[in-house]
Design a protein around this motif. Structure first.
Motif, PDB file in Angstrom:
ATOM      1  N   GLN A  87       1.405   2.659   3.541  1.00  0.00           N
ATOM      2  CA  GLN A  87       0.185   2.845   2.762  1.00  0.00           C
ATOM      3  C   GLN A  87      -1.019   2.215   3.457  1.00  0.00           C
ATOM      4  O   GLN A  87      -0.887   1.257   4.235  1.00  0.00           O
ATOM      5  N   ASP A  88      -2.178   2.746   3.134  1.00  0.00           N
ATOM      6  CA  ASP A  88      -3.397   2.189   3.728  1.00  0.00           C
ATOM      7  C   ASP A  88      -3.707   0.828   3.109  1.00  0.00           C
ATOM      8  O   ASP A  88      -3.082   0.405   2.126  1.00  0.00           O
ATOM      9  N   ASP A  89      -4.657   0.154   3.690  1.00  0.00           N
ATOM     10  CA  ASP A  89      -4.976  -1.216   3.260  1.00  0.00           C
ATOM     11  C   ASP A  89      -5.423  -1.281   1.810  1.00  0.00           C
ATOM     12  O   ASP A  89      -5.123  -2.255   1.103  1.00  0.00           O
ATOM     13  N   ASP A  90      -6.134  -0.264   1.355  1.00  0.00           N
ATOM     14  CA  ASP A  90      -6.621  -0.275  -0.026  1.00  0.00           C
ATOM     15  C   ASP A  90      -5.450  -0.264  -1.009  1.00  0.00           C
ATOM     16  O   ASP A  90      -5.422  -1.039  -1.973  1.00  0.00           O
ATOM     17  N   LYS A  91      -4.468   0.609  -0.775  1.00  0.00           N
ATOM     18  CA  LYS A  91      -3.315   0.681  -1.666  1.00  0.00           C
ATOM     19  C   LYS A  91      -2.458  -0.576  -1.582  1.00  0.00           C
ATOM     20  O   LYS A  91      -1.936  -1.057  -2.589  1.00  0.00           O
ATOM     21  N   LYS A  92      -2.329  -1.121  -0.396  1.00  0.00           N
ATOM     22  CA  LYS A  92      -1.565  -2.362  -0.252  1.00  0.00           C
ATOM     23  C   LYS A  92      -2.256  -3.514  -0.974  1.00  0.00           C
ATOM     24  O   LYS A  92      -1.591  -4.378  -1.562  1.00  0.00           O
ATOM     25  N   GLU A  93      -3.571  -3.521  -0.941  1.00  0.00           N
ATOM     26  CA  GLU A  93      -4.312  -4.584  -1.637  1.00  0.00           C
ATOM     27  C   GLU A  93      -4.123  -4.465  -3.143  1.00  0.00           C
ATOM     28  O   GLU A  93      -3.988  -5.475  -3.850  1.00  0.00           O
ATOM     29  N   ARG A 119      -2.469  -7.394  -5.618  1.00  0.00           N
ATOM     30  CA  ARG A 119      -3.044  -7.899  -6.867  1.00  0.00           C
ATOM     31  C   ARG A 119      -2.070  -7.696  -8.024  1.00  0.00           C
ATOM     32  O   ARG A 119      -1.931  -8.564  -8.884  1.00  0.00           O
ATOM     33  N   ARG A 120      -1.395  -6.546  -8.041  1.00  0.00           N
ATOM     34  CA  ARG A 120      -0.489  -6.241  -9.155  1.00  0.00           C
ATOM     35  C   ARG A 120       0.685  -7.205  -9.197  1.00  0.00           C
ATOM     36  O   ARG A 120       1.097  -7.654 -10.274  1.00  0.00           O
ATOM     37  N   TYR A 121       1.264  -7.528  -8.034  1.00  0.00           N
ATOM     38  CA  TYR A 121       2.494  -8.311  -7.989  1.00  0.00           C
ATOM     39  C   TYR A 121       2.274  -9.741  -7.479  1.00  0.00           C
ATOM     40  O   TYR A 121       3.230 -10.420  -7.122  1.00  0.00           O
ATOM     41  N   ALA A 122       1.025 -10.200  -7.481  1.00  0.00           N
ATOM     42  CA  ALA A 122       0.702 -11.508  -6.901  1.00  0.00           C
ATOM     43  C   ALA A 122       1.443 -12.650  -7.579  1.00  0.00           C
ATOM     44  O   ALA A 122       1.777 -13.652  -6.928  1.00  0.00           O
ATOM     45  N   ALA A 123       1.715 -12.528  -8.873  1.00  0.00           N
ATOM     46  CA  ALA A 123       2.376 -13.618  -9.604  1.00  0.00           C
ATOM     47  C   ALA A 123       3.860 -13.719  -9.280  1.00  0.00           C
ATOM     48  O   ALA A 123       4.507 -14.709  -9.643  1.00  0.00           O
ATOM     49  N   LEU A 124       4.408 -12.718  -8.579  1.00  0.00           N
ATOM     50  CA  LEU A 124       5.843 -12.688  -8.335  1.00  0.00           C
ATOM     51  C   LEU A 124       6.230 -13.238  -6.967  1.00  0.00           C
ATOM     52  O   LEU A 124       7.373 -13.653  -6.769  1.00  0.00           O
ATOM     53  N   SER A 125       5.319 -13.199  -6.015  1.00  0.00           N
ATOM     54  CA  SER A 125       5.664 -13.576  -4.646  1.00  0.00           C
ATOM     55  C   SER A 125       4.401 -13.902  -3.864  1.00  0.00           C
ATOM     56  O   SER A 125       3.328 -13.358  -4.145  1.00  0.00           O
ATOM     57  N   ILE A 126       4.548 -14.801  -2.867  1.00  0.00           N
ATOM     58  CA  ILE A 126       3.394 -15.086  -2.003  1.00  0.00           C
ATOM     59  C   ILE A 126       3.188 -13.948  -0.998  1.00  0.00           C
ATOM     60  O   ILE A 126       2.148 -13.877  -0.351  1.00  0.00           O
ATOM     61  N   LYS A 127       4.193 -13.051  -0.901  1.00  0.00           N
ATOM     62  CA  LYS A 127       4.061 -11.857  -0.071  1.00  0.00           C
ATOM     63  C   LYS A 127       4.420 -10.629  -0.919  1.00  0.00           C
ATOM     64  O   LYS A 127       5.439  -9.972  -0.709  1.00  0.00           O
ATOM     65  N   PRO A 128       3.570 -10.327  -1.900  1.00  0.00           N
ATOM     66  CA  PRO A 128       3.909  -9.243  -2.838  1.00  0.00           C
ATOM     67  C   PRO A 128       4.074  -7.888  -2.167  1.00  0.00           C
ATOM     68  O   PRO A 128       4.804  -7.035  -2.663  1.00  0.00           O
ATOM     69  N   GLU A 129       3.407  -7.684  -1.025  1.00  0.00           N
ATOM     70  CA  GLU A 129       3.535  -6.400  -0.346  1.00  0.00           C
ATOM     71  C   GLU A 129       4.940  -6.169   0.216  1.00  0.00           C
ATOM     72  O   GLU A 129       5.317  -5.045   0.565  1.00  0.00           O
ATOM     73  N   LYS A 130       5.736  -7.231   0.297  1.00  0.00           N
ATOM     74  CA  LYS A 130       7.100  -7.134   0.813  1.00  0.00           C
ATOM     75  C   LYS A 130       8.132  -6.850  -0.280  1.00  0.00           C
ATOM     76  O   LYS A 130       9.317  -6.667   0.015  1.00  0.00           O
ATOM     77  N   ILE A 131       7.708  -6.825  -1.530  1.00  0.00           N
ATOM     78  CA  ILE A 131       8.649  -6.588  -2.631  1.00  0.00           C
ATOM     79  C   ILE A 131       9.172  -5.148  -2.553  1.00  0.00           C
ATOM     80  O   ILE A 131       8.384  -4.199  -2.530  1.00  0.00           O
TER      81      ILE A 131
END
Length: 543
Positions: free
Chosen positions: A348-354, A358-370
């Motif tokens: 995904q592009d940077d906008d979608k990853k961002e 934001r959506r999963y920030a409370a779950l992990s310090i690297k939410p994009e890796k979930i």
């Protein structure tokens, strides 16, 4: 106008405009009034819950519940209050329980199922039995929230046995225990949107006929997908290569399928699957396939797309039909460890990853890796309530007992029995209709889809079929069935099947009912035929 005729007029007015399941409720009300006025009993063949249950694993489940309660009382017993089961030494105590209670229902099966975990899976005895005991008591949140560790492992074995022709793949599937297949589908739809893998107006494909809600969900304002239908042959229930070729369009991002189908109840032949694999691999390698395989156990040697296209397929399975457990709400979402969903997230592009960060920030310090499977879990509880996600632990234990029962049934006695029931009832239905039943090894026979107009063409005269089509609607047949004999069926057009087809559940009534249903349908069409004959063959306007 009396209530009876008001209901009839309302049914005529809403036919084809509402879900067949909503229409069924109206027909039921009409059939109830007809039943009270006559001597016949209500026969509701509109809903797919079976009238059998898997008794043996339930006996083991409830007996194990007694052991778990003893464990609770052992820790703390004060009047009506018990404690929480303890892990240490629980395997020895369970063995003593087995020895002292040889006459309890399901005790032999229970011992086999527990031994499967110990001898086949090599689980730590205390860890395994404690997970089940604590789970059946239900005193803790599900942990892991996606699925209990040992339960996931045995359910995985069951899915490999039943859906993947018992041949382990290179990697395993990650499972998420959910409240039945329909809940699983809802979660998947929501997570595809929440993670921007699918967006409004995206093009998706659906293999039709199909379970009505899967036709309705894509058009909800939340999704508003552009839908391409792949339509099965009305006679065979299979898909031509020309229909499959629609998936060559790379703009089609996802494919939704029920296999075996609902209502034709036909599994895809290997040659059809091979054609689908070829198209995916050569023309649309990023196609996401969501396959509902709930009826797979009713076809011998069934092959799910999970097995043939594991990289592309997310599998949804429910224990409801096979084990007679529609009220238990037991299902799984299965996603291969190496899958296209995670690949699409990574690209995904940077906008979608961002947005994902934001959506999963409370779950992990690297939410994009979930991984996507864990995002589905979080999304099922609006992310913020992720710590309370997961199917209830007693339900998960019940699920594992069903799975273990099937794994222990090496001779397939239960499977052969349930399949025999469905095929026997279909034969009785066709006998009542006065038709020969052609055997099809890919026919689950959980439902029968019957085209009334085609039957009229084949068994009466072409002109009679034209008369029916020009002067009546399919709802007229459904109304006569409800009025004349308190029989409730669903119209097939609501599943995007043939307009004049009806869906008959072969699972939820006694055998003799299917002979009766066939005979009544035959009688109703015979009445129409006699009426037509009296009006004169060749009367162009049918008046």
């Amino acid at each position: 106008m009396d209530n009876y005729n008001i209901q009839r007029k309302e049914i005529e007015a809403i036919y084809g405009k509402v879900s067949p399941f909503e229409l069924k409720n109206k027909l039921l009300s009409l059939a109830e009034e007809s039943k009270e006025a006559g001597a016949h009993s209500l026969l509701d063949a509109g809903r797919g819950n079976p009238n059998w249950i898997a008794a043996a694993p339930r006996e083991a489940f409830f007996t194990f519940g007694q052991f778990a309660l003893q464990e609770s009382r052992r820790v703390w017993s004060e009047n009506d209050l018990g404690g929480m089961p303890q892990r240490s030494g629980i395997a020895v105590r369970f063995l003593n329980f087995i020895r002292k209670n040889k006459n309890m229902p399901g005790i032999e099966l229970l011992e086999k199922m527990i031994n499967y975990g110990i001898t086949i899976k090599r689980f730590d005895k205390d860890e395994w039995i404690y997970e089940l005991a604590d789970g059946i008591i239900g005193d803790n949140y599900p942990q892991p929230d996606r699925m209990l560790k040992h339960v996931e492992s045995v359910v995985h074995d069951y899915l490999i046995q039943e859906l993947c022709y018992n041949e382990p793949l290179e990697r395993k599937f990650d499972l998420f225990a959910v409240e039945g297949a329909t809940a699983g589908m809802c979660y998947i739809f929501d997570s595809l949107i929440a993670n921007n893998i699918l967006s409004k107006k995206d093009k998706i494909a659906i293999m039709a006929p199909i379970f009505t809600p899967y036709l309705e969900i894509p058009h909800l304002p939340r999704y508003d997908f552009e839908v391409v239908e792949l339509v099965a042959d009305e006679t065979t229930g299979q898909y031509s290569y020309e229909e499959l070729k629609k998936l060559s369009d790379p703009d089609i991002k996802a494919l939704f399928v029920v296999n075996p189908s609902n209502p034709p109840s036909i599994a895809m032949k290997p040659v059809i699957v091979d054609g689908l694999k070829k198209i995916v691999e050569e023309d649309n390698p990023d196609l996401m396939i969501i396959s509902d395989d709930v009826y797979g156990t009713f076809v011998e040697n069934f092959h799910s797309l999970m097995a043939d296209l594991p990289y592309n397929t997310i599998g949804v399975y429910s224990f409801s039909k096979y084990f007679g457990a529609t009220g238990c709400r037991l299902g799984t979402i299965a996603l291969y460890e190496d899958n296209v969903f995670d690949k699409l997230l990574s690209q995904q592009d940077d906008d979608k990853k961002e947005r994902a960060r934001r959506r999963y920030a409370a779950l992990s310090i690297k939410p994009e890796k979930i991984p996507f499977i864990d995002r589905i879990v979080a999304d099922s509880r609006q992310v913020a309530l992720n710590h309370t996600s997961g199917l209830s632990t007693p339900q998960q234990v019940q699920m594992s007992f069903f799975a273990l029962f099937a794994l222990a049934d090496k001779k397939n006695r239960y499977k052969d029995l349930t399949n025999l029931i469905c095929h026997r009832r279909k034969k009785l239905l066709f006998d009542g209709l006065g038709l020969k039943l052609n055997e099809d090894p890919f026919d689950a026979s959980y439902y029968a889809q019957f085209d009334l107009l085609k039957w009229a063409q084949n068994n009466y005269e072409e002109e009679f079929a034209s008369y029916l089509k020009d002067n009546y609607k399919p709802v007229d047949i459904l109304l006569k069935l409800a009025e004349k004999s308190s029989i409730v069926l669903l119209g097939g057009s609501g599943f995007h099947g043939p307009e004049w087809s009806v869906r008959i559940s072969l699972a939820n009534l006694n055998d003799e009912s299917y002979s009766q249903i066939g005979e009544v349908i035959h009688s109703i069409l015979e009445d129409y035929f006699v009426k037509w004959k009296k009006r004169g063959v060749g009367n162009q306007d049918g008046q």
